[in-house]
Design an enzyme around this catalytic site. Structure first.
Site, mmCIF file in Angstrom:
data_model
loop_
_atom_site.group_PDB
_atom_site.id
_atom_site.type_symbol
_atom_site.label_atom_id
_atom_site.label_comp_id
_atom_site.label_asym_id
_atom_site.label_seq_id
_atom_site.Cartn_x
_atom_site.Cartn_y
_atom_site.Cartn_z
ATOM 1 N N ARG A 116 0.821 -1.216 0.000
ATOM 2 C CA ARG A 116 0.000 0.000 0.000
ATOM 3 C C ARG A 116 0.852 1.263 0.000
ATOM 4 N NH1 ARG A 116 -3.423 2.974 4.168
ATOM 5 N NH2 ARG A 116 -5.327 3.630 3.062
ATOM 6 N N ILE B 159 -7.197 7.410 -0.967
ATOM 7 C CA ILE B 159 -7.060 5.957 -1.008
ATOM 8 C C ILE B 159 -7.894 5.443 0.158
ATOM 9 C CG2 ILE B 159 -4.899 6.047 0.342
ATOM 10 C CD1 ILE B 159 -4.010 3.506 -1.068
ATOM 11 N N SER B 160 -8.782 4.501 -0.125
ATOM 12 C CA SER B 160 -9.759 4.081 0.883
ATOM 13 C C SER B 160 -9.105 3.414 2.090
ATOM 14 C CB SER B 160 -10.771 3.114 0.267
ATOM 15 O OG SER B 160 -11.572 3.754 -0.690
ATOM 16 N N GLN B 161 -9.790 3.498 3.205
ATOM 17 C CA GLN B 161 -9.403 2.794 4.429
ATOM 18 C C GLN B 161 -9.251 1.301 4.123
ATOM 19 O OE1 GLN B 161 -12.527 3.040 7.283
ATOM 20 N NE2 GLN B 161 -11.509 1.746 8.808
ATOM 21 N N PRO B 162 -8.177 0.647 4.580
ATOM 22 C CA PRO B 162 -7.988 -0.782 4.299
ATOM 23 C C PRO B 162 -9.182 -1.652 4.679
ATOM 24 C CG PRO B 162 -5.945 0.131 5.103
ATOM 25 C CD PRO B 162 -6.975 1.225 5.218
#
Length: 225
Positions: free
Chosen positions: A48, A74-77
C-alpha cells in the site's frame, strides 16, 4: 493465491512499511470482521505504501483513508477488504471498477486473480496508477472516462465495484452486471452513506442488501486531465 514475482519483490518494506507492520494491519482487519483469508493474504502482500505519496508512507498501514490529491483518497484498508470480500463471494472472473484512484483497490483485485477493468475520470491519477501497475507487473485494463457510463464493450461483468458515492445506484452499471453477478457501491449523500450490495439472481431479478455505514468521496460526472 500467488502474487506476481515483481509484486513480491516490491512488497518488501522496512520500518513502518515492513512485513511486521502489515501483519498487524491484517490482524486488525480480522478482528474487525474480515473473514476471507484470500483477501487478508492479498492485503498482506500488496504494498500500500507504493500507492500513496512518499511523505505519507509512514501511515500506509494504518487503517485509515489517506489523501492522494485532486480531492480524492485511497480508501481505508477495512473498507477495501469489506468491498473485496463482498464481491469475492460470487466467485467472479471479470470485474469492473469505477474509480481507479491510486490503483490500490485495482491491484488487490488483480492479485486475487481477477480480470480487472477500471475507469478513472481524472487523467493524472490514472497515469500514476498505470505507472504503479507496470512497476508491480500487474495486468489491468484501464481507461480515462466518465465511470458512471461503465464500459459496455467488455460487459457483462461478474462483479462491479464502485469507489465513490452516488445518491442512488446507477442503472447503466446494473445493466452491465451478469446473471449471478454482484455490484457493491456506496450510496447516499455527503453526510450519510451506506455500502450497498446488489446481486442479480439466476432468474434475472435483483436483490439489495445494506452492508455498512461508510464515507466516500462523491461520484462526479465528466472527465479531467
Amino acid at each position: 493465491m500467488t502474487a506476481p514475482p515483481s509484486l513480491q519483490a516490491k512488497a518488501v518494506g522496512i520500518g513502518m512499511t515492513s512485513q511486521r507492520v502489515r501483519d498487524r494491519l491484517v490482524e486488525r482487519l480480522r478482528e474487525c470482521g474480515i473473514q476471507d483469508e484470500r483477501v487478508l493474504s492479498t492485503i498482506r502482500i500488496v504494498p500500500r505504501h507504493l500507492f500513496i505519496d512518499e511523505a505519507l508512507a509512514l501511515r500506509a498501514y494504518e487503517d485509515t483513508a489517506l489523501p492522494i490529491g485532486h480531492g480524492q483518497t485511497i480508501s481505508q484498508p477495512w473498507v477495501v477488504a469489506r468491498m473485496t470480500e463482498a464481491v469475492m463471494q460470487v466467485v467472479p472472473k471479470k470485474i469492473l471498477e469505477i474509480g481507479t484512484g491510486s490503483g490500490y483497490q485495482s491491484a488487490i483485485l488483480a492479485s486475487l486473480g481477477l480480470e480487472v477493468y477500471t475507469i478513472e475520470r481524472i487523467g493524472k491519477l490514472l497515469r500514476q496508477a498505470r505507472k504503479r501497475f507496470r512497476q508491480l507487473g500487474i495486468k489491468i485494463r484501464s481507461k480515462h472516462d466518465d465511470g458512471s457510463t461503465g464500459w459496455t464493450e467488455h460487459a457483462p461483468y461478474n462483479a462491479i465495484l464502485v469507489t465513490a458515492a452516488a445518491p442512488t445506484l446507477i442503472d447503466t452499471l446494473i445493466e452491465q452486471l451478469a446473471i449471478g453477478g454482484r455490484l457493491v457501491a456506496p450510496v447516499g449523500t455527503a453526510s450519510e452513506q451506506a455500502l450497498v450490495q446488489l446481486t442479480r439472481t439466476i432468474d434475472g431479478s435483483i436483490t439489495h442488501e445494506i452492508l455498512e455505514p461508510v464515507t466516500f468521496v462523491s461520484l462526479l460526472p465528466g472527465m479531467l486531465d
